[in-house]
Design a protein around this motif. Structure first.
Motif, short mmCIF file in Angstrom:
data_model
loop_
_atom_site.label_atom_id
_atom_site.label_comp_id
_atom_site.label_asym_id
_atom_site.label_seq_id
_atom_site.Cartn_x
_atom_site.Cartn_y
_atom_site.Cartn_z
N SER A 81 17.30 20.56 -42.56
CA SER A 81 17.40 19.35 -41.76
C SER A 81 18.17 19.59 -40.46
O SER A 81 19.18 20.31 -40.44
CB SER A 81 18.11 18.26 -42.58
N THR A 83 19.95 17.11 -37.63
CA THR A 83 20.36 15.73 -37.36
C THR A 83 21.10 15.67 -36.03
O THR A 83 22.00 16.48 -35.78
CB THR A 83 21.28 15.20 -38.47
N SER A 85 23.22 13.11 -33.37
CA SER A 85 23.93 11.83 -33.26
C SER A 85 24.84 11.86 -32.05
O SER A 85 25.82 12.62 -32.02
CB SER A 85 24.74 11.56 -34.53
N ARG A 90 20.24 8.55 -31.96
CA ARG A 90 20.34 9.40 -33.13
C ARG A 90 18.93 9.78 -33.58
O ARG A 90 17.95 9.12 -33.22
CB ARG A 90 21.07 8.69 -34.27
N ARG A 92 16.57 12.52 -36.61
CA ARG A 92 16.57 13.52 -37.67
C ARG A 92 15.17 14.08 -37.85
O ARG A 92 14.19 13.34 -37.81
CB ARG A 92 17.04 12.92 -39.00
#
Length: 364
Positions: A81, A83, A85, A90, A92
């Motif tokens: 993953s 991610t 932010s 944000r 993913r």
């Protein structure tokens, strides 16, 4: 062909993963230690072995998606993953593989099966976010990632409600206690749309300062193709979680749904259960679950028998934390149904079944 599709998907992702690590390292070198990078790389691998007492043919267990295989070492879930932010944005992107994917994504086009999440979010104003793409489900107490759940296998209500969804979600958190969401979706656990309709969902969650959580999630939609008669589905998911002490917690689960039939009557199904968890110490945790699921018309779990799926189940689970990022789990589970629905290798189907499963889960 599968290898070619797999390569076309994962080679660019691995390249992106490598570039992201390099960029994150560069960012850390060129900035102060107090400024974290907005990009996070994480991963998870769950390896398991399960033995089913009914010894099913083709080594595939019926009626559970995790674990899927009997008498075989297998990868349940492997996840990588990225991610991002950084207010007000944000996002993913996560890719996955394993027997969980085989059992839950079989109806998706081949290319989409290895995408766990792919979404982007924008903060419209304080405490109000809009997220869109392939998202984790807003329904249920349990998730696809085994280490996040109290028992290794999922409850029946979890296995037969969405693990993922595709659409847009508006989430408002007016305080630390309340979460309110509204969703427009392609459908019930699908990535690619199957008709011209859209489905809708809501979530209301309340958390108190005394370790009490109450959640109510809904789903309304038609998942039949345009060539078939519309059959609206109405679904409610409830759960409550209470931490009685630092060591003991329990949860109550209840799902109820109704779906139109071609003759305009409604078929109803429901399921419920109770879970308890006891933390012995920092390394050892015990958990147990009992549940019942009734789908007499076979809307969600058709079996082709007179009573379809009407089943009691119970399980006991042991967790041992070996290191900070390595978890060993052991679970024994039992099922009993009104009809003989559990296939066996050399005999007629049985009324009961059970399994023992053990796993090692690594995360970073």
């Amino acid at each position: 062909m599968k290898l070619l599709i797999f390569s076309r998907f994962f080679v660019p992702f691995i390249a992106l993963f490598s570039i992201s690590i390099a960029q994150a390292a560069s960012s850390l070198d060129s900035s102060s230690a107090s400024t974290p990078s907005p990009l996070t790389v994480s991963g998870f691998v769950d390896v398991y072995y399960a033995f089913a007492f009914a010894t099913p043919p083709a080594k595939t267990r019926a009626f559970t998606t995790q674990p899927l295989y009997h008498n075989e070492f297998s990868i349940n879930f492997a996840l990588l993953s990225l991610t991002y932010s950084s207010e007000p944005v944000r996002g993913r992107f996560a890719a996955h593989a394993g027997s969980y994917v085989e059992s839950n994504y079989a109806a998706e086009p081949q290319f989409w099966r290895n995408i766990f999440e792919a979404n982007v979010g924008y903060r419209i104003m304080d405490n109000l976010w809009l997220d869109a793409g392939i998202l984790g489900s807003h329904i249920g107490f349990e998730s696809a990632i085994s280490k996040e759940n109290w028992t290794y296998s999922r409850s029946i209500v979890a296995d037969y409600s969405p693990y993922y969804e595709t659409g847009a979600k508006l989430t408002w958190t007016p305080s630390s206690e309340w979460l309110l969401s509204a969703l427009i979706l392609n459908g019930w656990q699908i990535i690619r749309e199957t008709n011209s309709d859209k489905s809708f969902g809501t979530q209301v969650q309340w958390k108190s300062s005394s370790n009490l959580v109450f959640n109510w999630s809904t789903y309304v939609g038609n998942d039949q193709p345009d060539t078939a008669a519309r059959q609206m589905r109405y679904f409610n998911n409830f759960y409550a979680q209470l931490g009685i002490s630092d060591k003991f917690s329990f949860a109550l689960l209840f799902d109820v749904g109704a779906q139109q039939r071609p003759n305009n009557t409604l078929s109803v199904w429901f399921g419920g259960g109770m879970l308890a968890k006891y933390t012995v110490n920092d390394r050892i945790t015990l958990a147990a679950r009992s549940e019942y699921y009734s789908d007499p018309d076979g809307i969600i779990i058709p079996t082709g028998t007179v009573n379809n799926f009407q089943t009691l189940s119970a399980s006991a689970n042991l967790d041992v934390v070996l290191t900070a990022n390595l978890l060993w789990r052991l679970e024994a589970r039992w099922f009993s149904s009104r009809d003989a629905i559990y296939p066996t290798e050399n005999a007629a189907p049985r009324l009961t079944d059970g399994f023992v499963v053990t796993s090692l889960a690594f995360s970073f």
